[in-house]
Design a protein around this motif. Structure first.
Motif, PDB file in Angstrom:
ATOM      1  N   ARG A 137      12.228 -26.228 -30.846  1.00 24.07           N
ATOM      2  CA  ARG A 137      13.265 -25.413 -31.499  1.00 24.07           C
ATOM      3  C   ARG A 137      13.175 -25.546 -33.021  1.00 24.07           C
ATOM      4  O   ARG A 137      13.268 -24.573 -33.763  1.00 24.07           O
ATOM      5  N   LYS A 147      12.418 -22.841 -36.025  1.00 20.29           N
ATOM      6  CA  LYS A 147      13.329 -22.667 -37.175  1.00 20.29           C
ATOM      7  C   LYS A 147      12.546 -22.742 -38.483  1.00 20.29           C
ATOM      8  O   LYS A 147      12.745 -21.936 -39.398  1.00 20.29           O
ATOM      9  N   ASP A 153      16.854 -18.464 -21.985  1.00 17.46           N
ATOM     10  CA  ASP A 153      16.539 -19.690 -22.743  1.00 17.46           C
ATOM     11  C   ASP A 153      15.444 -19.402 -23.771  1.00 17.46           C
ATOM     12  O   ASP A 153      15.535 -19.813 -24.935  1.00 17.46           O
ATOM     13  N   ASN A 202      16.647 -16.867 -26.544  1.00 17.61           N
ATOM     14  CA  ASN A 202      17.706 -17.416 -27.401  1.00 17.61           C
ATOM     15  C   ASN A 202      17.185 -18.468 -28.374  1.00 17.61           C
ATOM     16  O   ASN A 202      17.685 -18.582 -29.497  1.00 17.61           O
ATOM     17  N   MET A 203      16.192 -19.203 -27.937  1.00 21.00           N
ATOM     18  CA  MET A 203      15.626 -20.173 -28.868  1.00 21.00           C
ATOM     19  C   MET A 203      15.089 -19.460 -30.110  1.00 21.00           C
ATOM     20  O   MET A 203      15.360 -19.867 -31.243  1.00 21.00           O
ATOM     21  N   ALA A 252      15.928 -16.432 -31.041  1.00 20.90           N
ATOM     22  CA  ALA A 252      17.052 -15.738 -31.694  1.00 20.90           C
ATOM     23  C   ALA A 252      17.777 -16.690 -32.634  1.00 20.90           C
ATOM     24  O   ALA A 252      18.147 -16.315 -33.751  1.00 20.90           O
ATOM     25  N   GLY A 253      17.942 -17.920 -32.200  1.00 23.08           N
ATOM     26  CA  GLY A 253      18.613 -18.911 -33.039  1.00 23.08           C
ATOM     27  C   GLY A 253      17.834 -19.161 -34.320  1.00 23.08           C
ATOM     28  O   GLY A 253      18.410 -19.289 -35.410  1.00 23.08           O
ATOM     29  N   ALA A 254      16.519 -19.194 -34.206  1.00 20.67           N
ATOM     30  CA  ALA A 254      15.697 -19.465 -35.389  1.00 20.67           C
ATOM     31  C   ALA A 254      15.724 -18.293 -36.370  1.00 20.67           C
ATOM     32  O   ALA A 254      15.699 -18.484 -37.587  1.00 20.67           O
ATOM     33  N   ALA A 294      18.123 -15.782 -36.500  1.00 22.33           N
ATOM     34  CA  ALA A 294      19.463 -15.271 -36.840  1.00 22.33           C
ATOM     35  C   ALA A 294      19.881 -15.529 -38.290  1.00 22.33           C
ATOM     36  O   ALA A 294      20.428 -14.628 -38.935  1.00 22.33           O
ATOM     37  N   HIS A 312      21.645 -14.033 -26.791  1.00 23.77           N
ATOM     38  CA  HIS A 312      22.278 -13.984 -28.105  1.00 23.77           C
ATOM     39  C   HIS A 312      22.374 -12.539 -28.592  1.00 23.77           C
ATOM     40  O   HIS A 312      21.626 -11.673 -28.163  1.00 23.77           O
TER      41      HIS A 312
END
Ligand code: GCW
Length: 677
Positions: free
Chosen positions: A257, A261, A298, A301-302, A304-306, A308, A350
């Protein structure tokens, strides 16, 4: 020599004196109130277009005064002074004729102005009057994308028009002018996003997100940005392993993750407005979250989190199925796969993930049902994926204009929210309040002189983009526009070309794949007939023809239960033999060759008839084209003629292979006693 390089931005000299005088008198002095790169690109386009169409360019006025016969502005105060509606969306624009024979183009943003300028040029190319116009336009879809399946070695997966315009020899192109011309063409029809490398991301392309290549990706992005187009990259899901030297790409692993990022941060250092990533995961041997027993939510979203924090989005493909199927296994149905994988995880994604769903549940066949996933995930952003490149529809050697097919798909009523929930209303976000949605398509261009191999295949790119902008436009209107832009306003030419285009998909369907059966093509390259080519393969693509009948039973009653994935009305339509439309009969049912269709013919007679008719109609296409010889530039005329001749020969091959195969299988004679081998 005119080889079609300019596509629909030809800006041919206007010879009609009346029209010419109208344009010349109204287009004299230009004033534009902001100086962004996009506005300057719009002005360049205008000047080039005008000098070539009406022999003069605009005189630019530094200050706004009454002499300015054309105003380009993003300033609401200026627009309001001219009584122009200012409530439009970011990419929208208004073109209005105002007092004293003047024109204003108002955009909410500079991109809107650019679109307005292209619209004005289109009006002029099609010789529409500019008097008393008041046009308000805004796109129906917020994402209007293209996916290029280009590899860095220069090859294009499913490309039929030469090699890549982006890459050669594992490096970027040196021909940046061509990339710019592509950006201009795409902006002229409102495309606003591009992923320019193949979704199958191989070793070299995996490195596009590293500092070795990011400066050049940024260069591409700079060109596209000027034309309102965001740049995306297809990424390798296993990048943390391939690039990061890690031993896992598990989306729940903290180090993985963190790696993403950091990667996102690095990408945005080079390209501050990078659009995001496109991902083909767990599909046709590409890596994905399944390896780690994780879901696609999963995995997505990983990423997407990075992305976003930088407003990046994740375009996650739903083309996930078992491509190692045992053909003996009649219970597994590839058509079910996307829905079975994704429907249960609706609402788990997400906000910056968009599921990219192919129009059909199989794969861009000449005719197949629409994917039942559309509308079935109210809590997950969805977008539609179409294929402009003609992988299964004649590979740009055959004429096959796909706008009528796409119209059927967009207008297809899913019943997701009751009657009148067409697919277009799902992917434009009006049914469910999606954060991101729209339409994307696999592009059909390469470095051929005319970009698309078959010159008439340019119409597919044009038509796709026009529909992405506004899916309510009729096929006829789009076709007429394209024909005029490409060949001029001569009525005979426009009529003949439009008719050829509008009939061509049905003609192709007739001599290739009957009644929605699909897949009777040569394996691998997918060109030409091979009825059993995929019958005993691992790909889940079967027709099940035997001596008695043909078709895939996807009913709940006796088959794979696929019909149950549709909303009630469509389930009932497809489940019962009596209701099922002829054109999809063999997609949903296994029937005897003697089964009588709604048309009155039996299945076998339909197969014979359509294959004979298809060839005759292909001959008709060529005949129509030949009637235009005096009016089309020779190199385009000859290029298209050659392809139409090849199409005729190849249609005969299709006819004879298919008819002979089914005659031999069924032993049933053609009622009309035509030649079958
Ligand atoms: O239709 C199939 C094609 C593959 C393609 C795949 C996909 C990019 O035959 O060439 O791979 O679909 O859409 O991922």
């Amino acid at each position: 020599m005119d080889r079609g390089y300019k596509m629909w931005l030809r800006y041919n000299q206007i010879t009609n004196q009346e029209v010419l005088e109208e344009y010349q008198s109204c287009l004299q002095h230009l004033h534009f109130s902001v100086n962004t790169a996009t506005i300057l690109a719009a002005v360049d386009e205008l000047q080039a277009g005008l000098s070539s169409m009406i022999n003069h360019s605009l005189h630019v006025l530094k200050t706004k005064d009454q002499r300015a016969t054309l105003l380009l502005t993003i300033e609401e105060s200026i627009a309001k002074e001219e009584n122009v509606q200012v409530e439009i969306e970011d990419e929208g624009y208004v073109i209005k004729s105002i007092k004293n024979n003047r024109l204003i183009i108002f955009g909410k943003t500079d991109i809107g102005v650019l679109y307005g300028v292209f619209h004005l040029l289109r009006l002029m190319q099609t010789q529409c009057s500019l008097k008393h116009i008041y046009i308000v336009e805004q796109p129906k879809n917020s994402l209007r994308m293209l996916n290029e399946w280009d590899n860095m070695d220069g090859s294009i997966e499913r490309g039929y028009a030469g090699v890549s315009i982006f890459f050669e020899n594992n490096q970027f192109t040196k021909d940046w002018e061509r990339v710019k011309d592509y950006a201009r063409l795409l902006a002229s029809v409102g495309i606003n996003g591009i992923a320019f490398n193949n979704v199958n991301v191989h070793e070299q392309e995996t490195k596009l997100i590293t500092p070795e290549y990011l400066p050049t990706v940024a260069k591409v992005a700079n060109i596209f940005r000027m034309y309102g187009i965001k740049t995306f990259l297809s990424i390798n899901y296993a990048s943390p392993i391939s690039l990061g030297g890690m031993d896992t790409a598990d989306p729940l692993n903290e180090e993985v993750r963190q790696w993403w990022k950091d990667k996102a941060k690095e990408i945005y250092r080079f390209i501050p407005d990078f659009g995001g990533v496109l991902v083909k995961a767990d599909s046709e041997h590409r890596p994905g979250p399944f390896t780690y027993n994780r879901t696609h939510a999963d995995g997505a979203n990983m990423l997407a989190g990075a992305f976003a924090p930088f407003d990046g989005i994740v375009l996650w493909r739903c083309f996930v199925y078992d491509c190692m199927q045992d053909w003996r296994d009649r219970s597994t149905d590839r058509a079910r796969a996307a829905y079975d994988h994704f429907k249960p995880i609706d609402g788990k994604f997400h906000k910056n993930v968009v599921l990219q769903i192919k129009n059909g549940p199989m794969d861009f066949q000449v005719r197949e049902a629409v994917s039942p996933l559309f509308g079935a995930m109210p809590n997950t952003n969805q977008m539609l994926e179409l294929q402009i490149t003609q992988e299964y529809t004649g590979q740009q050697k055959h004429l096959c204009y796909l706008v009528p097919q796409w119209k059927e798909i967009l207008d297809f009523d899913t019943y997701a929210n009751g009657v009148n929930t067409p697919i277009k209303s799902i992917v434009d976000g009006s049914q469910y309040k999606y954060d991101h949605c729209g339409i994307t398509a696999v592009s059909n261009v390469g470095n051929d002189d005319n970009w698309t191999g078959h010159t008439l295949a340019q119409a597919n790119l044009y038509g796709y983009a026009r529909l992405a902008w506004n899916p309510d436009l009729s096929a006829e209107l789009i076709t007429d526009e394209w024909a005029k832009l490409t060949f001029g306003v001569d009525e005979q030419v426009v009529q003949v070309v439009s008719n050829m285009l509008l009939q061509s998909w049905h003609i192709y369907e007739k001599y290739t794949s009957p009644l929605g059966v699909g897949w009777m093509v040569n394996p691998g390259h997918h060109y030409g007939p091979n009825v059993d080519g995929y019958e005993y393969s691992v790909w889940g693509t079967y027709h099940f023809a035997d001596s008695k009948g043909i078709g895939v039973d996807r009913t709940v009653a006796t088959g794979t239960g696929f019909t149950n994935q549709y909303f009630k009305e469509n389930k009932e339509l497809y489940e019962t033999l009596n209701n099922c439309p002829d054109e999809l009969l063999l997609f949903f049912h296994h029937v005897p060759y003697t089964h009588q269709l709604k048309s009155g013919d039996t299945v076998i007679q339909h197969i014979y008839n359509t294959h004979f008719e298809g060839v005759e109609e292909a001959i008709g296409l060529k005949k129509s084209w030949l009637s235009l010889e005096a009016k089309i530039s020779p190199s385009i005329f000859n290029g298209v003629s050659e392809r139409l001749q090849h199409q005729i020969e190849h249609a005969k091959e299709w006819r004879d292979v298919i008819n002979t195969y089914f005659y031999r299988k069924s032993g049933i004679e053609d009622e009309k006693n035509r030649k079958i081998y």
